[in-house]
Design a protein around this motif. Structure first.
Motif, PDB file in Angstrom:
ATOM      1  N   CYS A 175       0.818  -1.219   0.000  1.00  0.00           N
ATOM      2  CA  CYS A 175       0.000   0.000   0.000  1.00  0.00           C
ATOM      3  C   CYS A 175       0.847   1.263   0.000  1.00  0.00           C
ATOM      4  CB  CYS A 175      -0.935   0.011   1.207  1.00  0.00           C
ATOM      5  SG  CYS A 175      -0.054   0.048   2.799  1.00  0.00           S
ATOM      6  N   ASN A 176       2.175   1.095  -0.065  1.00  0.00           N
ATOM      7  CA  ASN A 176       3.103   2.233  -0.043  1.00  0.00           C
ATOM      8  C   ASN A 176       2.914   3.122   1.193  1.00  0.00           C
ATOM      9  OD1 ASN A 176       4.399   1.586  -2.516  1.00  0.00           O
ATOM     10  ND2 ASN A 176       2.645   2.441  -3.634  1.00  0.00           N
ATOM     11  N   GLY A 177       2.558   2.483   2.302  1.00  0.00           N
ATOM     12  CA  GLY A 177       2.446   3.211   3.568  1.00  0.00           C
ATOM     13  C   GLY A 177       1.102   3.866   3.823  1.00  0.00           C
ATOM     14  N   SER A 178       0.152   3.733   2.901  1.00  0.00           N
ATOM     15  CA  SER A 178      -1.149   4.391   3.086  1.00  0.00           C
ATOM     16  C   SER A 178      -2.078   3.599   3.992  1.00  0.00           C
ATOM     17  CB  SER A 178      -1.841   4.602   1.742  1.00  0.00           C
ATOM     18  OG  SER A 178      -2.237   3.354   1.175  1.00  0.00           O
ATOM     19  N   GLY A 179      -1.834   2.294   4.113  1.00  0.00           N
ATOM     20  CA  GLY A 179      -2.716   1.451   4.925  1.00  0.00           C
ATOM     21  C   GLY A 179      -3.932   0.969   4.159  1.00  0.00           C
ATOM     22  N   GLN A 180      -4.066   1.394   2.886  1.00  0.00           N
ATOM     23  CA  GLN A 180      -5.230   1.012   2.098  1.00  0.00           C
ATOM     24  C   GLN A 180      -4.817   0.635   0.680  1.00  0.00           C
ATOM     25  OE1 GLN A 180      -7.786   4.406   2.326  1.00  0.00           O
ATOM     26  NE2 GLN A 180      -8.852   3.631   4.122  1.00  0.00           N
ATOM     27  N   VAL A 181      -5.625  -0.220   0.109  1.00  0.00           N
ATOM     28  CA  VAL A 181      -5.420  -0.561  -1.299  1.00  0.00           C
ATOM     29  C   VAL A 181      -6.666  -0.167  -2.069  1.00  0.00           C
ATOM     30  CG1 VAL A 181      -3.743  -2.410  -0.932  1.00  0.00           C
ATOM     31  CG2 VAL A 181      -6.188  -2.924  -0.805  1.00  0.00           C
ATOM     32  N   THR A 182      -6.466   0.343  -3.269  1.00  0.00           N
ATOM     33  CA  THR A 182      -7.568   0.804  -4.103  1.00  0.00           C
ATOM     34  C   THR A 182      -7.764  -0.159  -5.268  1.00  0.00           C
ATOM     35  OG1 THR A 182      -7.067   3.094  -3.539  1.00  0.00           O
ATOM     36  CG2 THR A 182      -8.456   2.734  -5.467  1.00  0.00           C
ATOM     37  N   ARG A 183      -9.015  -0.499  -5.509  1.00  0.00           N
ATOM     38  CA  ARG A 183      -9.343  -1.384  -6.620  1.00  0.00           C
ATOM     39  C   ARG A 183     -10.339  -0.705  -7.537  1.00  0.00           C
ATOM     40  NH1 ARG A 183      -8.877  -4.734  -2.157  1.00  0.00           N
ATOM     41  NH2 ARG A 183      -7.426  -6.472  -2.366  1.00  0.00           N
ATOM     42  N   ILE A 184     -10.163  -0.922  -8.825  1.00  0.00           N
ATOM     43  CA  ILE A 184     -11.088  -0.386  -9.823  1.00  0.00           C
ATOM     44  C   ILE A 184     -11.782  -1.552 -10.505  1.00  0.00           C
ATOM     45  CG2 ILE A 184     -11.298   0.939 -11.963  1.00  0.00           C
ATOM     46  CD1 ILE A 184      -8.846   2.523 -11.120  1.00  0.00           C
ATOM     47  N   SER A 185     -13.103  -1.524 -10.501  1.00  0.00           N
ATOM     48  CA  SER A 185     -13.876  -2.598 -11.123  1.00  0.00           C
ATOM     49  C   SER A 185     -14.848  -2.015 -12.127  1.00  0.00           C
ATOM     50  CB  SER A 185     -14.625  -3.403 -10.052  1.00  0.00           C
ATOM     51  OG  SER A 185     -15.455  -2.550  -9.285  1.00  0.00           O
ATOM     52  N   ASN A 186     -15.126  -2.790 -13.148  1.00  0.00           N
ATOM     53  CA  ASN A 186     -16.069  -2.373 -14.187  1.00  0.00           C
ATOM     54  C   ASN A 186     -17.468  -2.849 -13.835  1.00  0.00           C
ATOM     55  OD1 ASN A 186     -14.098  -1.156 -15.910  1.00  0.00           O
ATOM     56  ND2 ASN A 186     -13.425  -3.216 -16.505  1.00  0.00           N
ATOM     57  N   THR A 187     -18.430  -1.953 -13.854  1.00  0.00           N
ATOM     58  CA  THR A 187     -19.819  -2.280 -13.590  1.00  0.00           C
ATOM     59  C   THR A 187     -20.679  -1.734 -14.712  1.00  0.00           C
ATOM     60  OG1 THR A 187     -20.378  -0.244 -12.392  1.00  0.00           O
ATOM     61  CG2 THR A 187     -19.290  -1.990 -11.123  1.00  0.00           C
ATOM     62  N   ILE A 188     -21.964  -2.024 -14.664  1.00  0.00           N
ATOM     63  CA  ILE A 188     -22.868  -1.526 -15.700  1.00  0.00           C
ATOM     64  C   ILE A 188     -22.988  -0.010 -15.643  1.00  0.00           C
ATOM     65  CG2 ILE A 188     -24.223  -3.660 -15.818  1.00  0.00           C
ATOM     66  CD1 ILE A 188     -26.297  -2.324 -14.016  1.00  0.00           C
ATOM     67  N   LEU A 189     -22.585   0.565 -14.517  1.00  0.00           N
ATOM     68  CA  LEU A 189     -22.623   2.018 -14.373  1.00  0.00           C
ATOM     69  C   LEU A 189     -21.282   2.654 -14.740  1.00  0.00           C
ATOM     70  CD1 LEU A 189     -24.513   2.237 -10.958  1.00  0.00           C
ATOM     71  CD2 LEU A 189     -25.474   2.502 -13.253  1.00  0.00           C
ATOM     72  N   GLY A 190     -20.342   1.818 -15.165  1.00  0.00           N
ATOM     73  CA  GLY A 190     -19.022   2.332 -15.485  1.00  0.00           C
ATOM     74  C   GLY A 190     -17.996   1.847 -14.475  1.00  0.00           C
ATOM     75  N   GLN A 191     -16.844   2.443 -14.471  1.00  0.00           N
ATOM     76  CA  GLN A 191     -15.799   2.039 -13.544  1.00  0.00           C
ATOM     77  C   GLN A 191     -16.070   2.584 -12.142  1.00  0.00           C
ATOM     78  OE1 GLN A 191     -12.050   3.318 -15.283  1.00  0.00           O
ATOM     79  NE2 GLN A 191     -11.688   1.250 -16.104  1.00  0.00           N
ATOM     80  N   MET A 192     -15.874   1.710 -11.149  1.00  0.00           N
ATOM     81  CA  MET A 192     -16.079   2.113  -9.762  1.00  0.00           C
ATOM     82  C   MET A 192     -14.795   1.855  -8.988  1.00  0.00           C
ATOM     83  SD  MET A 192     -20.013   1.829  -8.898  1.00  0.00           S
ATOM     84  CE  MET A 192     -19.635   2.341  -7.328  1.00  0.00           C
TER      85      MET A 192
END
Length: 385
Positions: A175-192
């Motif tokens: 996480c490069n020290g942020s403590g969180q990981v971000t994920r991008i997923s494709n949905t019918i509404l677009g990328q979330m």
């Protein structure tokens, strides 16, 4: 300084729904957010006050205790060490940052206090639960109790860091020290885009490279500790109080948990509690009830003498005002209710028996029910006919 009513702080009614309370808190937090009011200590206090109110009103159990007992029910006893107060900014962002959206406690269009959207998770220790037994005399005036508990405290060897020799940490590469990981997923509404706690460092943003040999990298150890708590007057059986920050220490630093104090009420030798009132059964002899006599009545502040009037009937209740218990967060005291019972001897000497027989021949000792009592028995008779 007395605390403001939590409903008043969030400007909601007592019957507000969970959604309305959440919306009101978001509005207040946005209004007094430190990023929006830099250097304004008054705004910061209101920001903390709103968070404290939301912490209680958003929890069904805490809200129920608050509605019944006020601040004392959730830890608001003045001077007693109880309270949801004392929340730091880290506490607030760690607990409630998610209701504002964003990945790590960011508040809508704000970057998040002191750390932007990449705030690290703040550890919180577990709560500690203890039961305290109190006598009615202790409940009358409130009491200071010293309780010895075995709890987790910060490791004395590594000062709670979990690392041997001090700074033996490296930045988490996941996480490069942020403590969180971000994920991008494709949905019918677009990328979330969604953010979650880093699975490698458990949200801490760093990894121990050389663990403390004493606590094995946990940063905590178990020890006995004597804790002093001040219990307010008027508490009752089953009530739970909270001592902020006196629970178990958090792993590798962070915020201590709370101590939850469950009240147990010991039975009194003579008196029975009924809310704020106390009940006492007084037994008098036939001559005392007939002729009248002074009777000693026990109270929580010593014995008092009460005059029993001549001709007092069994079941009569005398009220000693202000001799009961106070109400938590209330004013004044309840009463002591004394029920008069006439003691009938089971065995008599010959002389006593003759005296009783002679009295029984007198019209004065013949039953003389009042018109009200006659009417009652007449109604009862009609019910069964």
């Amino acid at each position: 300084m007395s605390k403001r009513d939590y409903y008043e702080v969030l400007e909601v009614s007592k019957g507000a729904t969970a959604a309305e309370i959440k919306k009101a808190y978001r509005k207040k937090a946005m209004q007094f957010h430190p990023d929006k009011n830099p250097g304004d200590s008054s705004a910061e206090e209101k920001f903390k006050e709103a968070a404290e109110a939301y912490e209680v009103l958003s929890d069904d159990n805490k809200k129920a205790r608050y509605d019944q007992y006020g601040h004392a029910g959730v830890g608001g006893a003045a001077g007693g060490g109880f309270g949801g107060g004392g929340m730091s900014m880290d506490d607030i962002f760690s607990h409630f940052g998610d209701i504002f959206g964003g990945g790590g406690g960011g508040f809508g269009g704000f970057g998040g206090f002191g750390g932007g959207g990449s705030r690290q998770r703040v550890n919180k220790g577990s709560n500690l639960r203890v039961k305290v037994s109190l006598t009615l005399n202790e409940i009358l005036n409130g009491v200071e109790k010293k309780i010895k508990v075995k709890k987790y405290v910060s490791c004395s060897h590594c000062s709670g860091s979990g690392a041997e020799g001090g700074a033996s940490h490296s930045t988490c590469t996941t996480c490069n020290g942020s403590g969180q990981v971000t994920r991008i997923s494709n949905t019918i509404l677009g990328q979330m885009q969604t953010a979650s706690q880093c699975p490698t460092c458990n949200g801490e943003g760093k990894i121990i490279t050389n663990k403390c040999k004493h606590c094995h990298g946990e940063g905590i150890e178990k020890e006995d500790e004597v804790i002093t708590i001040n219990i307010p007057a008027g508490v009752e059986e089953g009530m739970q109080l909270s001592v902020s920050g006196r629970g178990n220490a958090a792993r590798r630093g962070g915020v201590n948990g709370d101590m939850l104090v469950l009240i147990h009420e010991e039975e009194h030798e003579d008196l029975v509690r009924d809310g704020r009132d106390l009940l006492y059964n007084a037994f008098v002899s036939i001559p005392e009830a007939t002729l009248g006599a002074p009777v000693e009545i026990p109270t929580l502040e010593g014995k008092v003498k009460v005059k029993i009037e001549a001709g007092t009937q069994p079941g009569k209740v005398l009220r000693l005002r202000g001799k009961g218990l106070p109400e938590v967060n209330g004013y004044g005291r309840g009463d002591l209710l004394v029920q008069i019972n006439v003691w009938i001897p089971k065995a008599l000497s010959k002389d006593e028996k003759k005296a009783m027989e002679k009295m029984g021949e007198s019209d004065s000792f013949a039953p003389k029910p009042s018109s009200q009592e006659k009417g009652f028995f007449s109604r009862m008779k009609n019910m069964f006919e």
